[in-house]
Enzyme design. Sequence first.
Site, PDB file in Angstrom:
ATOM      1  CD  GLU A 128      39.142  38.359  45.503  1.00 55.12           C
ATOM      2  OE1 GLU A 128      38.733  39.507  45.267  1.00 55.12           O
ATOM      3  OE2 GLU A 128      38.511  37.333  45.176  1.00 55.12           O
ATOM      4  CB  CYS A 195      34.364  38.996  38.655  1.00 57.23           C
ATOM      5  SG  CYS A 195      34.596  38.115  37.113  1.00 57.23           S
TER       6      CYS A 195
END
Length: 283
Positions: A128, A195
Amino acid sequence: MEVIRAETAGFCMGVDMALNKLNRLMQENGEGRDVRTLGPIIHNPQVLARYEKQGVFTADTPEDVPRGAHCVIRAHGIPRHVEDRLRKRGVTILDATCPRVKKAQTLIAKHSDQGRTLLLYGEAEHPEVKGLLSYAGDDAIVFGSPEELDPEHLDPSRPYVLAAQTTQDREIFDELMNAMQADPNLDVVVLQTICDATKLRQEEAMHIAMDVDCMVVVGGRISGNTRRLVQVCEAKGARCVHVETPEELPLEELRTCARIGLTAGASTPGDIIDAVEAALLSI
């Protein structure tokens, strides 16, 4: 023995969406025929093994994807230049990048295009992070802990943008953000890229960890968010056991525990969590 199972344990929205996209493609294409994922679609060895049995294999590079095949971009996303190479192969691309990761990519690109240097809190070798960095051009600094980033070494004449890998520790990031924003010599824009599901999962795990004799965290050892759950639980002083499957549980050692907390990473399927819980309750 009492087992306290976290409500947030298991698949997050991004993982669930990615796997649903892959499953629909397999149904349309016939048992995974000519379907590849570029990199592991999620970081869970058991899930990957299940897909391999159905004919869906992981390609390490775009050149490993046969021309004319379907290729699924993993939930963690991929770097810009890798996606360009993939498109040149003439394959059919299905983008299963987590929406939160995609948003982080877009925001980083926007501020980097405005001339800001990216300061990215994350694991340098994580897929990521590699993807996020590709949206920052050549001007970026990656650090794995606040200690690795010395604000005194930052150039006051340069504008910065601070962001984080989506699964990083929210408490640590907030402390870093507050410290940098309090420095009148620094021009820093902060992106809230962690998140919300990660935040809630970590908060619930820490809350349970303070009220049990031991925490059991279930998930792939290659999963960054699962390793982070272990870290935040241990930071609360809890004894912590990290397993991928119920067979790895140190059952004899856990017999002395009256209360055990149970949580799992965002890429851990529910049936494995159920099996671990059943094993604990059988002690």
